[in-house]
Scaffold this active site. Structure first.
Site, short mmCIF file in Angstrom:
data_model
loop_
_atom_site.label_atom_id
_atom_site.label_comp_id
_atom_site.label_asym_id
_atom_site.label_seq_id
_atom_site.Cartn_x
_atom_site.Cartn_y
_atom_site.Cartn_z
N LYS A 29 -6.72 -10.27 -5.10
CA LYS A 29 -7.86 -10.82 -4.13
C LYS A 29 -9.06 -9.90 -4.30
O LYS A 29 -8.80 -8.69 -4.77
CB LYS A 29 -7.43 -10.97 -2.80
CG LYS A 29 -7.09 -9.59 -1.95
CD LYS A 29 -6.76 -9.85 -0.50
CE LYS A 29 -6.94 -8.31 0.08
NZ LYS A 29 -6.71 -8.07 1.37
N LYS B 266 0.72 -1.29 0.15
CA LYS B 266 0.08 0.16 0.07
C LYS B 266 0.76 1.39 0.04
O LYS B 266 0.38 2.48 -0.34
CB LYS B 266 -0.72 0.00 1.17
CG LYS B 266 -2.18 -1.01 1.17
CD LYS B 266 -3.23 -0.77 2.10
CE LYS B 266 -4.24 -2.02 2.12
NZ LYS B 266 -4.93 -1.95 3.34
N LYS C 18 -12.70 -4.89 -0.77
CA LYS C 18 -13.88 -3.93 -0.49
C LYS C 18 -13.20 -2.55 -0.79
O LYS C 18 -13.96 -1.53 -1.21
CB LYS C 18 -14.56 -3.78 0.74
CG LYS C 18 -13.62 -3.71 1.89
CD LYS C 18 -14.37 -3.75 3.27
CE LYS C 18 -13.78 -4.76 4.36
NZ LYS C 18 -12.15 -4.40 4.74
P1 TYM Z 1 -10.41 -6.69 6.23
O1 TYM Z 1 -11.46 -5.82 6.90
O2 TYM Z 1 -9.57 -6.35 5.23
O3 TYM Z 1 -10.84 -8.09 6.11
C1 TYM Z 1 -11.85 -8.60 6.78
C2 TYM Z 1 -11.89 -10.33 6.96
O4 TYM Z 1 -11.96 -10.76 5.44
C3 TYM Z 1 -10.85 -11.53 5.23
N1 TYM Z 1 -10.94 -11.38 3.75
C4 TYM Z 1 -10.92 -12.37 2.71
N2 TYM Z 1 -10.91 -13.70 2.93
C5 TYM Z 1 -11.02 -14.28 1.65
N3 TYM Z 1 -11.11 -13.79 0.60
C6 TYM Z 1 -10.83 -12.41 0.30
N4 TYM Z 1 -10.77 -11.87 -0.84
C7 TYM Z 1 -10.76 -11.70 1.43
N5 TYM Z 1 -10.52 -10.23 1.70
C8 TYM Z 1 -10.68 -10.20 2.94
C9 TYM Z 1 -9.81 -10.98 5.62
O5 TYM Z 1 -8.66 -12.07 5.84
C10 TYM Z 1 -10.28 -10.75 6.91
O6 TYM Z 1 -10.36 -11.87 8.25
N6 TYM Z 1 -7.02 -5.53 9.87
C11 TYM Z 1 -8.26 -6.48 9.60
C12 TYM Z 1 -9.12 -6.26 10.63
C13 TYM Z 1 -8.76 -6.44 11.89
C14 TYM Z 1 -8.43 -7.61 12.98
C15 TYM Z 1 -8.14 -7.15 14.17
C16 TYM Z 1 -8.69 -9.18 12.58
C17 TYM Z 1 -8.31 -5.20 12.84
N7 TYM Z 1 -8.01 -5.64 13.82
C18 TYM Z 1 -7.87 -8.13 15.01
C19 TYM Z 1 -8.26 -9.82 13.47
C20 TYM Z 1 -8.13 -9.51 14.70
C21 TYM Z 1 -8.60 -6.16 8.24
O7 TYM Z 1 -8.31 -5.13 7.52
O8 TYM Z 1 -9.53 -7.02 7.74
#
Ligand code: TYM
Length: 321
Positions: free
Chosen positions: A189, A108, A192
């Protein structure tokens, strides 16, 4: 075994979030688990405050509509004080090199001017999210595994340097749907925050939008389905999505379909039916802001209370307070 995980309101929730993460949070939930909207994480690149607030509310509604008990959800910024304090402690436990090695930071920040410092440090905030509440299991998709590893490293280092406070967390990956790919460009991937949403199925999309996006999914010049992730990534993605929605396995599903057209149709219908209760439930909740507000306040109190003693111990052990 306490589970905790989060989702960042950097855009509308998409199919990959649901298949890779949210649906497992709902299905495997235990009373002490916590799931949250990580709105503080959505400020690491240029953002619009009003849109962020609205997306945070929408995501909270989707989490509840997906079947997670309202007693287990909260919004991260509601415990910003506790998390801010623990993040500082963990930043004092983390080296610059460890943060700069994170793949998401490298991707990023590449070629960007004015990179926010928070883009470098947000995995430390994520470690604070995990360690504050004492979570032992963190259900995430493949892309978040490295961040959970960092949380483990910091927990271990703090515990051995200053004293035992933190539970060792572990990433738990799903058996299928761990990496749903963009329908228009299967080399990346589904995300969003993608600018071009043609290849992204959002969970609040109307059924016809979903059908259209899947019909236009990029595949290859062949015509008979077979599961070959390396050679035919677009097709493999559709097979994996269908398998994740129906519970089958991608190779077996390929053999059951004679043409790409039939496979796309089956995938579209499976996705529409999988997402229907989420869309309907979330839209109903969004019409009841008082109820959402009540859930949010109760969740914040629960999460803050869960972490308070760990934060106080960590402060004391590191030499503050
Ligand atoms: P985020 O918002 O990017 O994604 C949320 C969850 O969705 C999963 N994910 C996917 N799984 C399969 N295929 C995809 N294309 C795909 N895109 C996203 C991600 O692996 C995630 O599980 N930093 C984290 C949020 C967070 C968090 C935490 C997670 C903040 N603090 C503490 C666990 C523990 C995030 O931005 O996820």
């Amino acid at each position: 075994m306490t589970r905790l995980s989060g989702i960042t309101p950097s855009g509308h929730i998409q199919l990959g979030n649901h298949l890779g993460a949210i649906r497992r949070w709902a299905a495997e939930g235990k009373p002490e688990d916590l799931y949250f909207v990580s709105d503080l994480h959505a400020m690491t690149t240029s953002h619009n405050p009003a849109r962020l607030r609205s997306l945070a509310g929408e995501q909270l509604a989707v989490l509840i509509a997906s079947g997670i008990s309202p007693d287990r959800v909260f919004v991260q910024s509601d415990i910003a004080r506790e998390l801010g304090a623990l993040t500082w402690i963990l930043e004092c436990t983390c080296s610059y090199g460890e943060a700069a090695r994170m793949i998401q930071f490298k991707e990023k920040s590449k070629g960007q001017a004015g990179v926010r410092l928070s883009l470098l440090t947000y995995p430390v905030l994520m470690a604070a999210d995990i360690l504050l509440t004492g979570a032992s299991e963190v259900p995430v998709g493949e892309d978040q595994r490295q961040h959970v590893e960092l949380a483990r490293t910091l927990a271990r280092r703090f515990n051995t340097t200053y004293g035992e406070v933190f539970t060792m967390p572990e990433a738990v990956l799903p058996p299928s749907g761990a990496r749903v790919r963009d329908l228009a460009d299967p080399t990346r991937k589904m995300s969003k925050s993608n600018q071009d949403s043609a290849g992204v199925v959002f969970v609040l999309d109307e059924p016809d939008q979903i059908r259209r996006k899947i019909k236009r999914a990029v595949t290859d010049g062949l015509s008979v389905p077979a599961y070959e992730p390396e050679e035919r990534p677009g097709l493999a993605n559709l097979l994996e999505i269908l398998a994740a929605c129906t519970g089958g396995d991608p190779a077996g599903i390929a053999a059951e379909h004679k043409s790409y057209g039939a496979l796309k149709e089956a995938t579209a219908e499976a996705v529409v039916e999988t997402l229907r209760p989420l869309r309907e439930g979330a839209n109903a909740l969004l019409k009841d802001p008082a109820e959402l507000d009540r859930v949010r306040k109760a969740g914040a109190a629960r999460a803050a209370e869960r972490g308070e003693h760990r934060l106080q111990s960590a402060l004391r052990l590191i030499g503050a307070g």
